[in-house]
Design an enzyme around this catalytic site. Structure first.
Site, PDB file in Angstrom:
ATOM      1  N   LYS A   1      61.264 -15.979 -28.288  1.00  9.45           N
ATOM      2  CA  LYS A   1      61.028 -17.345 -29.092  1.00  9.45           C
ATOM      3  C   LYS A   1      62.270 -17.591 -30.027  1.00  9.45           C
ATOM      4  O   LYS A   1      63.309 -16.651 -30.075  1.00  9.45           O
ATOM      5  CB  LYS A   1      59.809 -17.246 -29.719  1.00  9.45           C
TER       6      LYS A   1
ATOM      7  N   ARG B   1      52.198 -10.226 -25.818  1.00  9.19           N
ATOM      8  CA  ARG B   1      52.299 -11.213 -24.687  1.00  9.19           C
ATOM      9  C   ARG B   1      53.975 -11.274 -24.699  1.00  9.19           C
ATOM     10  O   ARG B   1      54.467 -11.594 -25.407  1.00  9.19           O
ATOM     11  CB  ARG B   1      51.684 -12.600 -25.061  1.00  9.19           C
TER      12      ARG B   1
HETATM   13  C1  7PJ Z   1      51.878 -18.101 -27.254  1.00  9.21           C
HETATM   14  C2  7PJ Z   1      51.072 -18.579 -26.282  1.00  9.21           C
HETATM   15  C3  7PJ Z   1      51.552 -17.223 -28.122  1.00  9.21           C
HETATM   16  C4  7PJ Z   1      49.410 -17.124 -27.137  1.00  9.21           C
HETATM   17  C5  7PJ Z   1      52.729 -19.509 -25.286  1.00  9.21           C
HETATM   18  C6  7PJ Z   1      56.289 -19.150 -25.377  1.00  9.21           C
HETATM   19  C7  7PJ Z   1      55.581 -20.561 -25.682  1.00  9.21           C
HETATM   20  N1  7PJ Z   1      49.702 -17.971 -26.347  1.00  9.21           N
HETATM   21  N2  7PJ Z   1      51.612 -19.484 -25.288  1.00  9.21           N
HETATM   22  N3  7PJ Z   1      50.235 -16.787 -28.184  1.00  9.21           N
HETATM   23  N4  7PJ Z   1      53.005 -18.753 -26.523  1.00  9.21           N
HETATM   24  N5  7PJ Z   1      48.154 -16.734 -27.226  1.00  9.21           N
HETATM   25  O1  7PJ Z   1      55.922 -18.091 -24.557  1.00  9.21           O
HETATM   26  O2  7PJ Z   1      57.518 -19.215 -26.019  1.00  9.21           O
HETATM   27  O3  7PJ Z   1      52.506 -16.960 -28.938  1.00  9.21           O
HETATM   28  S1  7PJ Z   1      54.065 -20.546 -24.815  1.00  9.21           S
END
Ligand code: 7PJ
Length: 278
Positions: free
Chosen positions: A219, A253
């Protein structure tokens, strides 16, 4: 039940691998290639030992355009079905659209990962009838506007209070906390300072007595301090993953499954000496 079982069995956090099914990944070849390329990504992650794959068809990155329900469903559902057919890995669907949640749940996905914390009409009701695991994420604003001017008086406490309210709504619908994890939502309506404040105090989210998920892979908060483009943010992201794990996150994640798993093994080997009888 798959996710709860994994959480109970595994030492250290679960690794959730990101599987993006967006037009970028099938610019030349249409649907078939998009499924095939997603399956290749998943096969690789499974080989590396990923615990959960998170399938998403609408980018929620800052400024990203919205995708209609049908388009998102046509991207995500064939990939979910193909993963089901070929792998035993836990499947999460990254969507805030209740209609797609319902369709994915018919295919028996293990988890719904909602950046809008089940705030869309009927989302809570749809999940209440299942035993799927849920991620409630905090976001200020919408993906289209959230980074324009994020404002908090006390970011940590405001985010904790929001997630607490969402937990109450879920509990009232009969969804117990053991089916839920919470996520502060790194980069979702937060300044760089907010993001690092949250990471530094991530352990405070444990006061809600539910598992914490952290997603900071590649990010802007990583790019801003390393000066690197998204594909070069692996080392920074791994550092972030280890910090999150040390502050108690139970699901991480990530894009870079291999690097993250190695780093978490080193952390787990370190931490496990604390509980050994020597
Ligand atoms: C996240 C997500 C996060 C959860 C995305 C990216 C943006 N779901 N989906 N937490 N980010 N739970 O991966 O840059 O931080 S999409």
């Amino acid at each position: 039940m798959k996710i709860q079982k994994l959480l109970a069995q595994k030492q250290g956090p679960l690794v959730m691998g990101i599987v993006n099914v967006t037009p970028d990944s099938f610019s030349d070849g249409g649907r078939y290639n998009s499924v095939e390329s997603a399956i290749e990504q998943v096969a690789h992650m499974v080989e590396l030992g990923v615990d959960i794959v998170d399938v998403g068809g609408e980018s929620t990155r800052p400024g990203a355009a919205k995708v209609g329900l049908n388009e998102e469903a046509e991207r995500v559902l064939p990939v979910v079905q193909a993963i089901k057919n070929r792998f035993d890995v836990a499947i999460s669907v990254d969507t805030y659209k209740p209609e797609l949640m319902a369709e994915a749940l018919k295919l028996h996905v293990d988890m719904v990962n909602d950046v809008k914390a089940l705030t869309m009409p009927n989302a809570v009701e749809i999940l209440a009838d299942t035993d799927a695991y849920i991620c409630l994420m905090h976001m200020q604003g919408t993906p289209q506007t959230m980074q324009s001017d994020p404002k908090y008086t006390d970011a940590i406490n405001e985010i904790i209070n929001y997630l607490d309210q969402r937990l109450t709504v879920c509990n009232q619908a009969g969804i117990n906390n053991d089916r839920i994890c919470i996520d502060p939502g790194f980069g979702f309506g937060k300044t760089l300072e907010h993001n690092y404040q949250i990471l530094n105090q991530l352990d405070k989210f444990n006061q809600l007595n539910v598992n914490v998920l952290a997603g900071l892979s590649r990010k802007t908060m990583i790019g801003a301090v390393t000066g690197k483009e998204p594909e070069q943010r692996v080392y920074g992201s791994v550092a972030g993953a280890v910090i999150a794990a040390m502050k108690g996150a139970k699901i991480i994640r990530v894009h870079d499954v291999d690097a993250t798993i190695d780093a978490l093994k080193v952390l787990n080997a370190t931490i496990s000496t604390e509980t050994e009888n020597k």
